[in-house]
Structures are given as structure tokens and as C-alpha cells.
Enzyme design. Structure first.
Site, PDB file in Angstrom:
ATOM      1  N   HIS A   1      19.150   0.559  -0.692  1.00 28.68           N
ATOM      2  CA  HIS A   1      17.729   0.877  -0.545  1.00 28.68           C
ATOM      3  C   HIS A   1      16.932  -0.375  -0.181  1.00 28.68           C
ATOM      4  O   HIS A   1      16.067  -0.328   0.710  1.00 28.68           O
ATOM      5  CB  HIS A   1      17.190   1.478  -1.841  1.00 28.68           C
ATOM      6  CG  HIS A   1      15.742   1.869  -1.755  1.00 28.68           C
ATOM      7  ND1 HIS A   1      15.319   3.096  -1.300  1.00 28.68           N
ATOM      8  CD2 HIS A   1      14.603   1.165  -2.032  1.00 28.68           C
ATOM      9  CE1 HIS A   1      13.998   3.151  -1.311  1.00 28.68           C
ATOM     10  NE2 HIS A   1      13.543   1.988  -1.750  1.00 28.68           N
TER      11      HIS A   1
ATOM     12  N   SER B   1      10.080   2.771   5.966  1.00 26.68           N
ATOM     13  CA  SER B   1       8.634   2.633   6.149  1.00 26.68           C
ATOM     14  C   SER B   1       8.012   3.925   6.660  1.00 26.68           C
ATOM     15  O   SER B   1       8.707   4.794   7.212  1.00 26.68           O
ATOM     16  CB  SER B   1       8.328   1.506   7.142  1.00 26.68           C
ATOM     17  OG  SER B   1       8.743   0.259   6.632  1.00 26.68           O
TER      18      SER B   1
ATOM     19  N   GLU C   1       8.483  -0.868  11.353  1.00 28.49           N
ATOM     20  CA  GLU C   1       7.290  -1.732  11.278  1.00 28.49           C
ATOM     21  C   GLU C   1       7.687  -3.103  10.726  1.00 28.49           C
ATOM     22  O   GLU C   1       8.561  -3.226   9.865  1.00 28.49           O
ATOM     23  CB  GLU C   1       6.200  -1.069  10.436  1.00 28.49           C
ATOM     24  CG  GLU C   1       6.569  -0.801   8.994  1.00 28.49           C
ATOM     25  CD  GLU C   1       5.982  -1.815   8.036  1.00 28.49           C
ATOM     26  OE1 GLU C   1       5.385  -2.785   8.505  1.00 28.49           O
ATOM     27  OE2 GLU C   1       6.152  -1.627   6.829  1.00 28.49           O
ATOM     28  N   ALA C   2       7.031  -4.141  11.248  1.00 31.21           N
ATOM     29  CA  ALA C   2       7.454  -5.515  10.977  1.00 31.21           C
ATOM     30  C   ALA C   2       6.865  -6.088   9.693  1.00 31.21           C
ATOM     31  O   ALA C   2       7.446  -6.995   9.098  1.00 31.21           O
ATOM     32  CB  ALA C   2       7.070  -6.401  12.163  1.00 31.21           C
ATOM     33  N   GLN C   3       5.733  -5.586   9.242  1.00 35.62           N
ATOM     34  CA  GLN C   3       5.026  -6.190   8.121  1.00 35.62           C
ATOM     35  C   GLN C   3       5.843  -6.187   6.839  1.00 35.62           C
ATOM     36  O   GLN C   3       5.761  -7.115   6.033  1.00 35.62           O
ATOM     37  CB  GLN C   3       3.702  -5.455   7.889  1.00 35.62           C
ATOM     38  CG  GLN C   3       2.797  -6.124   6.864  1.00 35.62           C
ATOM     39  CD  GLN C   3       1.497  -5.367   6.676  1.00 35.62           C
ATOM     40  OE1 GLN C   3       1.339  -4.245   7.143  1.00 35.62           O
ATOM     41  NE2 GLN C   3       0.552  -5.970   5.980  1.00 35.62           N
TER      42      GLN C   3
ATOM     43  N   GLU D   1     -12.693   0.708  11.791  1.00 35.43           N
ATOM     44  CA  GLU D   1     -11.342   0.217  11.522  1.00 35.43           C
ATOM     45  C   GLU D   1     -10.506   0.115  12.793  1.00 35.43           C
ATOM     46  O   GLU D   1      -9.781  -0.859  12.995  1.00 35.43           O
ATOM     47  CB  GLU D   1     -10.664   1.160  10.523  1.00 35.43           C
ATOM     48  CG  GLU D   1      -9.272   0.726  10.099  1.00 35.43           C
ATOM     49  CD  GLU D   1      -8.642   1.692   9.109  1.00 35.43           C
ATOM     50  OE1 GLU D   1      -7.432   1.575   8.868  1.00 35.43           O
ATOM     51  OE2 GLU D   1      -9.359   2.565   8.584  1.00 35.43           O
TER      52      GLU D   1
ATOM     53  N   CYS E   1       0.820  -1.209   0.000  1.00 36.90           N
ATOM     54  CA  CYS E   1       0.000   0.000   0.000  1.00 36.90           C
ATOM     55  C   CYS E   1       0.858   1.264   0.000  1.00 36.90           C
ATOM     56  O   CYS E   1       0.397   2.331  -0.400  1.00 36.90           O
ATOM     57  CB  CYS E   1      -0.950   0.006   1.198  1.00 36.90           C
ATOM     58  SG  CYS E   1      -0.117  -0.088   2.798  1.00 36.90           S
TER      59      CYS E   1
ATOM     60  N   GLY F   1     -17.959   0.569  19.226  1.00 37.22           N
ATOM     61  CA  GLY F   1     -17.663   0.905  17.839  1.00 37.22           C
ATOM     62  C   GLY F   1     -17.331  -0.339  17.046  1.00 37.22           C
ATOM     63  O   GLY F   1     -16.882  -1.346  17.613  1.00 37.22           O
ATOM     64  N   ALA F   2     -17.542  -0.273  15.733  1.00 32.66           N
ATOM     65  CA  ALA F   2     -17.266  -1.420  14.868  1.00 32.66           C
ATOM     66  C   ALA F   2     -16.496  -0.993  13.628  1.00 32.66           C
ATOM     67  O   ALA F   2     -16.573  -1.627  12.582  1.00 32.66           O
ATOM     68  CB  ALA F   2     -18.584  -2.102  14.457  1.00 32.66           C
TER      69      ALA F   2
END
Length: 390
Positions: free
Chosen positions: A86, A96, A101-103, A179, A47, A176-177
Site C-alpha cells: 500500500h 491517488s 499525481e506528483a504531489q 481558485e 487533504c 476571474g480571480a
């Protein structure tokens, strides 16, 4: 003998979301088609970035991204050692949106697997990505680049764990429902919480989210009932007014912890003054996040040192890769030399002597190849040519 790797890409640093969306390559259709067009290459598409890594000329990769409606000023092109650096920075989480961040490491691994699946890799790309994955693992195990919560939802979970230690057996109510609620529940599920109670203005949405996580769904009118059952409340509902006030919390035998991550807030600040209630809001969590981000940024020099070491290792491997035929010739020459000395000697001893004779010559050959990485290509292996004249 310059390193022939290249990278063409765009990321959150160079392109807005709508451009990144156009450039994104789905793994089922667009990405295989791109790899067929490239011939050889590895495509990292997330993304926040679409990057094409390859060997040789970057022109095909440029054309591929431009054809998807990307303007040239959104693209960056890196070649040689800079392309490798890079890739290492990406795998380590330094490039990132959220440092460390691990993803992204899993996404780098998946990019390599997909390229292999479509027969789009070769030795230089394989080695570059394998070493990048190993570097990413080392960065996370040997430094603090991935330590601490750096999202509000994860900070909320960290706070809950700090309060309770063990969440198993607890009843957690989520208001709440959307994100944020979904993200919190994703973190929560991994910690074996006892009950999950989802409360939302639209009960259908509450039910859809609760079913995904094995929870119970309630409409907003049932909120007082839910509050009586809960040990921990996390509020993230979109509401124009407070949903929980002091009058909604009767006295209870055990304390109730409330974490309000909604904006506007869901819980009246006066709730925090009740003797049996402990309230934390978005500012409290952001202070935790900011502190953790600052700590991660302090680890960047350690990660950069690992990256420079990994680059050196890769270049040493590449130097050997470039001269392997010359190395084989040196080994054969050394065996022939020691065999001339004593034909009756034990074969094992002959092999050892040949190794000792060839070793310094091979090291010299690799050093020469390594020193030429930053210079113009060398026509042939000079050391081997000299050797053959002897």
C-alpha cells in the site's frame, strides 16, 4: 518471521471530506503529539488521506484516529507485505484521487522527514519509506504514469504551450480571480510569461491575485481595453452571462487565442467563428484530460511490476536484516576455518577464501529467512544452530 509493519488509515476512498478533515494532523502541533503518543511511527497526512505506519501492533494507531472522531468503518488496517505494498502504491500515485499525481511523492518524503525530526523512526520504517520514495521516482521516470495534463487548468496551459511554444513575452489576460484562475496562474508563472492581466468584477480581488503573481489588475469595465492588449485569454469568472462577445473583439493584426474554462461559459461561442479568434471551451479541455487519464491508466501494470520488484527487494533486505548476527557468526567461522589451513598465507588471500567459503552459506541463510516471512516466527536461526553443532 512475518514482516511486522502495519498501516492504519483512511482516504478519499473510505471517508468523506468532513471525516478526512477531522483526521488531518497539522505538522506543527497535532502531528508531533501523535508521534509522541505512538512512540515509533510515520504519519502521512494530506487533504485526501491520513495514514499511520508503524512496527508491531496497530492498536495505538487505531486508537489515535478513533479519538479524532473517525468511525471504525472509515478505517482500513493492513499488516505485513500488504502494508508495504500500500505504501508503494501511494508513493507511485496509484492510490491517488488522480492517478499518477506528483504531489504525493513529496508528501511521503515530508512524512519521513517529520518522523525523523521527532525521533520516531527505526530501521524497518526508514527502509520502507526510503524504498517507497525511490520507487515513486522510478515510476515517474520509467513509465508514463505522470505524463499529460490531468487538470483543466494544466490542460489549458498545455494548450497555450502547444499554440505558442514559448510563452515568454506574451500578454496573458485572466478573467476571474477564483481558485481556477489562481491555479492557472501558478502553472503560468513557471513559464516566464511576459505580462499577466487579471480582470475581475471586484477590482480588489483582481489586485490581490495580480500582486501574488506580479501582474496588473483591472475591473470588469476595463475588459475591452485588456482584450486589445492580450495574446491569450483564459476565462474562469463566475458570471451569469457572457462577458466576451463578437462585438468585443475588433479586428487585429495577430490572432487571439481564448480558452474558456468557466461554467457557465464566459465567452460567447460565436467568438470562435471570427477569422482572427481561436476559441476552446471546457469540453475541449476535458477531452484532453480524459485522454491523458486513459493513457496513465494504461501504464498501471508497468508501475505494479515495479512495485512487486521493490517488495521483493525489501523482503530480501529484511531477511538479511533479521539474520545479520548469524551472518557475522558465519563470517567469523569461515575466517577461522581458512586460518587453520595455512597460518602463513597472505591475509588478503585468507580474507578472500573466507568470503568464498561463507558466501553460499550466507545465501542459504537468507533464503531460509526469506521463505519464513509468510510463515510463523522461527525461534532462533536454525542454520546457525546447526553450524555451531559441527
Amino acid at each position: 518471521m512475518a514482516l511486522p509493519l502495519y498501516l492504519v488509515g483512511l482516504s478519499h476512498k473510505t471517508a468523506p471530506l468532513e471525516v478526512r478533515e477531522r483526521a488531518a494532523l497539522d505538522p506543527l502541533v497535532a502531528l508531533p503529539a501523535a508521534l509522541r503518543r505512538l512512540g515509533l511511527g510515520v504519519v502521512l497526512s494530506t487533504c485526501n488521506r491520513t495514514e499511520v505506519y508503524g512496527v508491531g501492533s496497530p492498536e495505538k494507531a487505531k486508537a489515535l484516529l478513533l479519538a479524532r472522531g473517525v468511525s471504525p468503518h472509515h478505517l482500513y488496517v493492513k499488516e505485513g507485505v500488504e502494508a508495504l505494498r500500500h505504501l508503494y502504491r501511494v508513493a507511485a500515485g496509484l492510490d491517488s484521487l488522480v492517478v499518477g499525481e506528483a504531489q504525493i511523492l513529496g508528501q511521503v518524503r515530508e512524512a519521513l522527514f517529520l518522523a525523523r525530526k521527532h525521533n520516531a523512526t527505526e530501521s524497518l520504517l526508514e527502509k520502507a519509506f526510503q524504498s517507497a520514495i525511490a520507487l515513486g521516482k522510478r515510476a515517474r521516470s520509467e513509465t508514463g504514469i505522470g505524463m499529460g495534463a490531468v487538470s483543466v487548468a494544466y490542460a489549458a496551459l498545455d494548450l497555450a504551450l502547444a499554440v505558442y511554444g514559448d510563452l515568454s513575452g506574451l500578454a496573458v489576460a485572466v478573467l476571474g480571480a477564483g481558485e481556477m484562475a489562481e491555479l492557472f496562474l501558478t502553472h503560468l508563472k513557471a513559464h516566464g510569461v511576459g505580462r499577466i492581466l487579471v480582470v475581475n468584477r471586484t477590482e480588489e480581488k483582481a489586485r490581490a491575485l495580480a500582486e501574488r503573481f506580479g501582474g496588473e489588475a483591472y475591473g470588469l469595465p476595463a475588459l475591452p481595453q485588456v482584450l486589445r492588449q492580450a495574446d491569450l485569454v483564459v476565462a474562469s469568472a463566475a458570471a451569469p452571462r457572457y462577458l466576451v462577445g463578437p462585438e468585443d473583439l475588433p479586428k487585429r493584426a495577430k490572432p487571439l487565442f481564448l480558452i474558456d474554462i468557466a461554467l457557465p461559459r464566459n465567452i460567447d461561442p460565436r467568438v470562435g467563428s471570427l477569422p482572427h479568434a481561436y476559441l476552446y471551451n471546457l469540453d475541449d479541455l476535458k477531452r484532453v484530460v480524459d485522454r491523458n487519464l486513459k493513457a496513465r491508466e494504461g501504464e498501471i501494470p508497468k508501475v505494479e511490476a515495479l512495485i512487486e520488484k521493490a517488495i521483493g527487494d525489501y523482503l530480501e533486505w529484511y531477511a538479511g536484516h533479521r539474520v545479520r548476527e548469524a551472518i557475522r557468526a558465519l563470517e567469523a567461522w569461515a575466517k577461522a576455518q581458512v586460518a587453520q589451513g595455512d597460518l602463513g598465507k597472505d591475509p588478503v588471500e585468507l580474507h578472500k577464501e573466507a568470503g568464498r567459503l561463507a558466501h553460499p552459506l550466507i545465501l542459504s541463510l537468507k533464503r531460509r529467512a526469506l521463505s519464513r516471512l509468510a510463515g510463523p516466527p522461527c525461534p532462533g536461526e536454525c542454520a546457525l544452530l546447526k553450524l555451531r553443532r559441527v
